[in-house]
Design a protein around this motif. Structure first.
Motif: not given
Lengths: 311, 321
Positions: A59-73, B143-148
């Motif tokens: 859920l947190v990831t879905s609101f982060r910019p693409e570059l940030a997602i790719k380079t950090s957790g 669910a699979s995407v979440i765990w992937k």
């Protein structure tokens, strides 16, 4: 109560306070009968945490910019919060290979008839099994009940062949019909059991008044059956919305008919590192069943228990 | 097709359907004075047609074609079944299915039961249960995407950060990151985790309802006898909820036998992770081996039947009490 304690003439406030205290007392007793060690609470919190973190991370990831997602957790988000709605804009668009918008629309188009059709047909059949006497009724009912155990895998290829022969291949009709067929045994079973519990006197009284079967069904039974219909309806809604196998088999992978599960599965297969799309896409797919589930939760458990055999 | 057309098609379908039901009700209403049998016939007609054409006929046809070759043209007897139980590739599929069915029901039920007991009567029980239960409402694909994402792997290089939580934890404790979904044979276990994550909520809900149904005086009497919490669980709670435990475990077993979405979404059945339901799909629709696909579907059928029969038997027994 007033006969036991006539000397107590309580104001409503006092009575409420008394009730609250007795409720608190009951809660205290309840609390005592549990494993009261702090370890128990600790284990419960750890489990709840483990069950929530995977979803929360995406859920947190879905609101982060693409570059940030790719380079950090995603956990670095809290130290360095950057938010965007671009991911949702991208997946909700109906154009391009990454847009899931068309699939999302298809899901609604699929799910509404796939819930309504089996419910209506099952009401008719359940009524016949429950309240009309005819030869072979019990044998026929057992046969319908037994059909619940047929795994849908066994039916897919012959059904597909039938659809192709009928010229229906690749249309919504294949999915509506398939989901309706697969739902019927369970729907009839649930609704029949519920109808059987309605007192016989009620039906007979209506019959005395000159009501026929159709009238009895609509005037007497249907108003009473709301909980059973809701229980099955929500179960079927979640089942159809979340289905992948039936949709893959009959709808193919294109945007014409395939639902969001197929779109998401395709995206996961072809662009399995595009987490900005996968995360937002997942939540677009998740949000509808979660809202339905939370709104109708109390009916769901009943449907769940009865529906365990399906699939 | 644009959105408006799609919804128009849907409205049309519902209209056609309403018309069919209307005609049935109209004829039934006309004839019900004379004969209840005709009403029963009319009410059952659409169901009978759909179940015969859509379930019975296809099932028989699939069983029939499981004795034919890939193209479905020449009879090969038990050849497909020999392939399933004889070829190295298919034996891995059977092994994986066995692992899934042996692990998932037990672990999911145990976790669900443990959690149900831990939160029973506690403050915030409702929300606490909802957290565990929500995975039930979402699709296996999501669910699979979440765990992937939890398992996501980045090469172990100095300037590359891990983005998957599990690998980051490995890095934090000083271990090298792993390709969880690729390294056999443990990748199957990482797929099973997803199923447990989904099914534990189901077990928890059913068992929690069952625990709450134990009469208070039984628990009170046991407490007066001075039992400790573990004895309470062993001699009071567990015997009382045994029928529900059996139903939950058999239900999860059936769902696990048919698991397809998780395997397909996470690995596509590659890296030795395929199971019967996924292999059925691959053989039928990817490899165009109709005969083997049919045989796998029949195998699934044969595996499910005894569990369902046992489940129904247990349900009856628990209702009779």
């Amino acid at each position: 109560m007033s006969t036991v304690t006539p000397q107590l003439d309580l104001t409503p406030e006092e009575r409420a306070a008394l009730q609250a205290r007795s409720a608190a007392g009951r809660a205290a007793i309840n609390a005592k009968k549990k494993l009261t060690s702090p370890w128990a609470s600790f284990v419960a919190v750890v489990l709840a945490f483990l069950w929530t973190v995977p979803t929360f991370g995406l859920l947190v990831t879905s609101f982060r910019p693409e570059l940030a997602i790719k380079t950090s957790g995603w956990w670095t988000f809290f130290a360095n919060p950057e938010t965007t709605l671009d991911n949702y804009k991208a997946v909700l668009s109906t154009e391009g290979s990454s847009g899931l918008g068309a699939y999302f629309v298809n899901s609604f188009v699929i799910v509404i008839p796939a819930v309504i059709i089996p419910i209506c047909l099952a009401i008719l059949a359940a009524y016949a099994f429950a309240w009309i006497d005819f030869r072979g009724r019990n044998a026929l009912f057992v046969a319908v009940f037994a059909l619940q155990i047929v795994p849908i895998q066994v039916t897919l290829i012959p059904l597909l062949t039938l659809y192709v022969d009928a010229g229906l291949a690749g249309t919504f009709w294949t999915i509506w019909l398939s989901h309706s067929i697969f739902a019927l045994p369970l729907a009839i079973f649930i609704l029949h059991n519920f109808m059987k519990e309605i007192p016989k006197e009620l039906i007979e009284a209506a019959r005395m008044d000159g009501a026929g079967h159709v009238k009895i069904l609509f005037r007497v039974l249907l108003p009473l059956m709301k909980p059973a219909i809701a229980a099955f309806g929500i179960f079927q809604f979640l089942w159809v919305w979340n289905d992948l196998l039936v949709a893959l088999t009959f709808a193919g992978g294109g945007t014409a008919v395939a639902p969001i599960t197929v779109g998401l599965a395709n995206l996961s297969g072809t662009r399995d590192t595009a987490w900005h799309l996968l995360s937002a896409g997942s939540f677009v797919a998740i949000i509808v069943p979660v809202v339905v589930f939370i709104a109708l939760q109390r009916y769901f458990v009943r449907g769940l228990l009865a529906g365990g055999l399906k699939g | 097709m644009d959105i408006a057309t799609k919804f128009l098609t849907m409205a049309l379908a519902i209209l056609i359907f309403v018309a069919v039901v209307g005609v049935i009700l109209f004829i039934a209403g006309r004839s019900e004075r004379t004969s209840g049998k005709r009403v029963a016939f009319l009410f059952l007609l659409p169901t009978a047609i759909m179940l015969t054409v859509g379930l019975l006929y296809p099932a028989v046809r699939t069983i029939f074609y499981s004795f034919f070759d890939a193209a479905g043209t020449s009879f090969i007897g038990l050849g497909n079944y020999e392939t399933i139980f004889g070829s190295a590739e298919q034996l891995i599929v059977l092994r994986n299915t066995a692992i899934w069915v042996l692990i998932t029901p037990f672990v999911a039920t145990a976790i669900g039961l443990l959690y149900a007991i831990l939160v029973d009567g506690a403050r915030g029980e409702g929300p606490a249960k909802a957290l565990i239960f929500l995975p039930m409402a979402i699709s296996f694909v999501a669910a699979s995407v979440i765990w992937k994402f939890v398992y996501a792997f980045r090469p172990d290089q100095p300037n590359v950060n891990q983005i998957g939580l599990l690998n980051q934890i490995l890095v934090w404790v000083g271990l090298p990151p792993q390709q969880f979904l690729i390294s056999t044979p443990f990748n199957t276990l990482f797929l099973i985790v997803v199923m447990i994550w989904i099914q534990a909520g189901f077990a928890m809900t059913i068992l929690s309802a069952s625990i709450k149904a134990i009469p208070d005086d039984v628990i009170e009497a046991a407490r007066l006898d001075g039992v400790n919490p573990f004895e309470m669980f062993r001699f009071v709670t567990l015997p009382a909820i045994r029928p529900s435990v059996v139903v939950v475990m058999t239900t999860i077993s059936i769902a696990t036998l048919k698991v397809f979405d998780i395997v397909r979404t996470m690995t596509g059945g590659q890296f030795d992770t395929s199971v019967v339901a996924n292999e059925f799909y691959s053989q039928s629709f990817r490899s165009d081996n109709q005969g083997l696909g049919a045989a796998l579907a029949v195998l699934l059928f044969v595996l499910v039947v005894p569990i369902v029969v046992y489940n129904v038997h247990q349900l009856r027994a628990s209702e009779a009490r």
